[in-house]
Design an enzyme around this catalytic site. Sequence first.
Site, PDB file in Angstrom:
ATOM      1  N   ASP A   9       1.032   9.467   5.700  1.00 34.11           N
ATOM      2  CA  ASP A   9      -0.210   9.601   5.274  1.00 34.11           C
ATOM      3  C   ASP A   9      -0.810  11.028   5.933  1.00 34.11           C
ATOM      4  OD1 ASP A   9      -2.670   9.157   4.168  1.00 34.11           O
ATOM      5  OD2 ASP A   9      -3.229   7.338   5.120  1.00 34.11           O
TER       6      ASP A   9
ATOM      7  N   CYS B 185     -11.920  -2.318  -8.167  1.00 38.36           N
ATOM      8  CA  CYS B 185     -10.451  -2.066  -8.089  1.00 38.36           C
ATOM      9  C   CYS B 185     -10.069  -1.807  -6.664  1.00 38.36           C
ATOM     10  CB  CYS B 185      -9.543  -1.419  -9.009  1.00 38.36           C
ATOM     11  SG  CYS B 185     -10.419   0.022  -9.365  1.00 38.36           S
TER      12      CYS B 185
ATOM     13  N   ASP C  25      -1.411  -0.694   6.012  1.00 35.83           N
ATOM     14  CA  ASP C  25      -1.630  -0.227   7.332  1.00 35.83           C
ATOM     15  C   ASP C  25      -3.028  -0.039   7.696  1.00 35.83           C
ATOM     16  OD1 ASP C  25      -2.223   1.767   5.357  1.00 35.83           O
ATOM     17  OD2 ASP C  25      -1.861   3.354   6.907  1.00 35.83           O
TER      18      ASP C  25
ATOM     19  N   THR D 157      -2.390   1.166  -4.566  1.00 34.42           N
ATOM     20  CA  THR D 157      -3.130   2.408  -3.686  1.00 34.42           C
ATOM     21  C   THR D 157      -4.430   2.894  -4.067  1.00 34.42           C
ATOM     22  OG1 THR D 157      -2.406   4.659  -2.730  1.00 34.42           O
ATOM     23  CG2 THR D 157      -1.668   3.906  -5.205  1.00 34.42           C
TER      24      THR D 157
ATOM     25  N   GLN E 177      -6.802   5.874  -4.710  1.00 36.98           N
ATOM     26  CA  GLN E 177      -6.486   7.239  -4.965  1.00 36.98           C
ATOM     27  C   GLN E 177      -7.993   8.029  -4.906  1.00 36.98           C
ATOM     28  OE1 GLN E 177      -3.925   8.870  -3.749  1.00 36.98           O
ATOM     29  NE2 GLN E 177      -2.842   7.435  -3.100  1.00 36.98           N
TER      30      GLN E 177
ATOM     31  N   CYS F 204      -6.417   2.922  -7.687  1.00 37.53           N
ATOM     32  CA  CYS F 204      -7.864   3.052  -8.064  1.00 37.53           C
ATOM     33  C   CYS F 204      -8.295   4.484  -7.849  1.00 37.53           C
ATOM     34  CB  CYS F 204      -8.481   2.341  -6.982  1.00 37.53           C
ATOM     35  SG  CYS F 204     -10.271   2.616  -7.161  1.00 37.53           S
TER      36      CYS F 204
ATOM     37  N   ASP G 231       0.714  -1.083   0.050  1.00 36.94           N
ATOM     38  CA  ASP G 231      -0.117  -0.059   0.088  1.00 36.94           C
ATOM     39  C   ASP G 231       1.020   1.182  -0.046  1.00 36.94           C
ATOM     40  OD1 ASP G 231      -2.315   1.575   0.404  1.00 36.94           O
ATOM     41  OD2 ASP G 231      -1.661   1.934   2.367  1.00 36.94           O
TER      42      ASP G 231
ATOM     43  N   CYS H 102     -16.477  -0.144  -7.340  1.00 30.69           N
ATOM     44  CA  CYS H 102     -15.796  -0.606  -8.384  1.00 30.69           C
ATOM     45  C   CYS H 102     -15.122  -1.918  -7.801  1.00 30.69           C
ATOM     46  CB  CYS H 102     -14.477   0.223  -8.794  1.00 30.69           C
ATOM     47  SG  CYS H 102     -13.582   0.885  -7.555  1.00 30.69           S
TER      48      CYS H 102
ATOM     49  N   ASP I 272       0.176   4.929   1.025  1.00 32.97           N
ATOM     50  CA  ASP I 272       0.016   6.121   1.930  1.00 32.97           C
ATOM     51  C   ASP I 272       0.073   5.524   3.381  1.00 32.97           C
ATOM     52  OD1 ASP I 272      -0.125   7.954  -0.166  1.00 32.97           O
ATOM     53  OD2 ASP I 272      -2.357   8.078  -0.119  1.00 32.97           O
TER      54      ASP I 272
END
Length: 183
Positions: free
Chosen positions: A18, A102, A129, A53, A55, A92, A10, A100, A12
């Site tokens: 993050d 993803c 995380d 990730t 997004q 994504c 992952d 979705c 962030d």
Amino acid sequence: MSMNKLIILDRDGVVNKDSANYIRSAEEWIPIPGSIKAIAKLSQAGYAIAIATNQSGLARGYFTENELQAMHEKLIGLVEVAGGKIAVIKYCPHHPEINCSCRKPEPGMILSILKVLDKPASETWMVGDSLKDIQAGKAAGCKTALVKTGNGLKTLSRGEGLQDTLVLEDLSDFCDQLLSAGD
């Protein structure tokens, strides 16, 4: 060399710090201490490294594709300077309400990475995380690890859905444990 091994990270909270406010630019994209070096070490040890990730900031209009691209170029550049390589980055862009396939906890991005890199899920680690990362990894058939950086401690305190998941301080710790175990 473990050429068949893949580690999906992952972004962030695992690779970079993050923000509840979303990371919106390359300037705001700050690596967690030790994470870049850890990626380089794993890469040098023969692991392919990929990023998966969510997004949704794209769909929310917080940043553009170009700004996201700049963040990823910064990540790739730092890893290359440290002597490593990022094989693939999947993200994504969708809003959570779109449902979705993803967006983690759905396994779409992970399955896509496994296919592109032609790696077996059973030999692959998903490091995250948040519970969503772990659920996506498990749904794809990967081994899972939770780091305590980012949302990790919060995820750990909830304590659900973490069976068979390795829990580590951070990405450096994951790297050290993995390389010393020779797995």
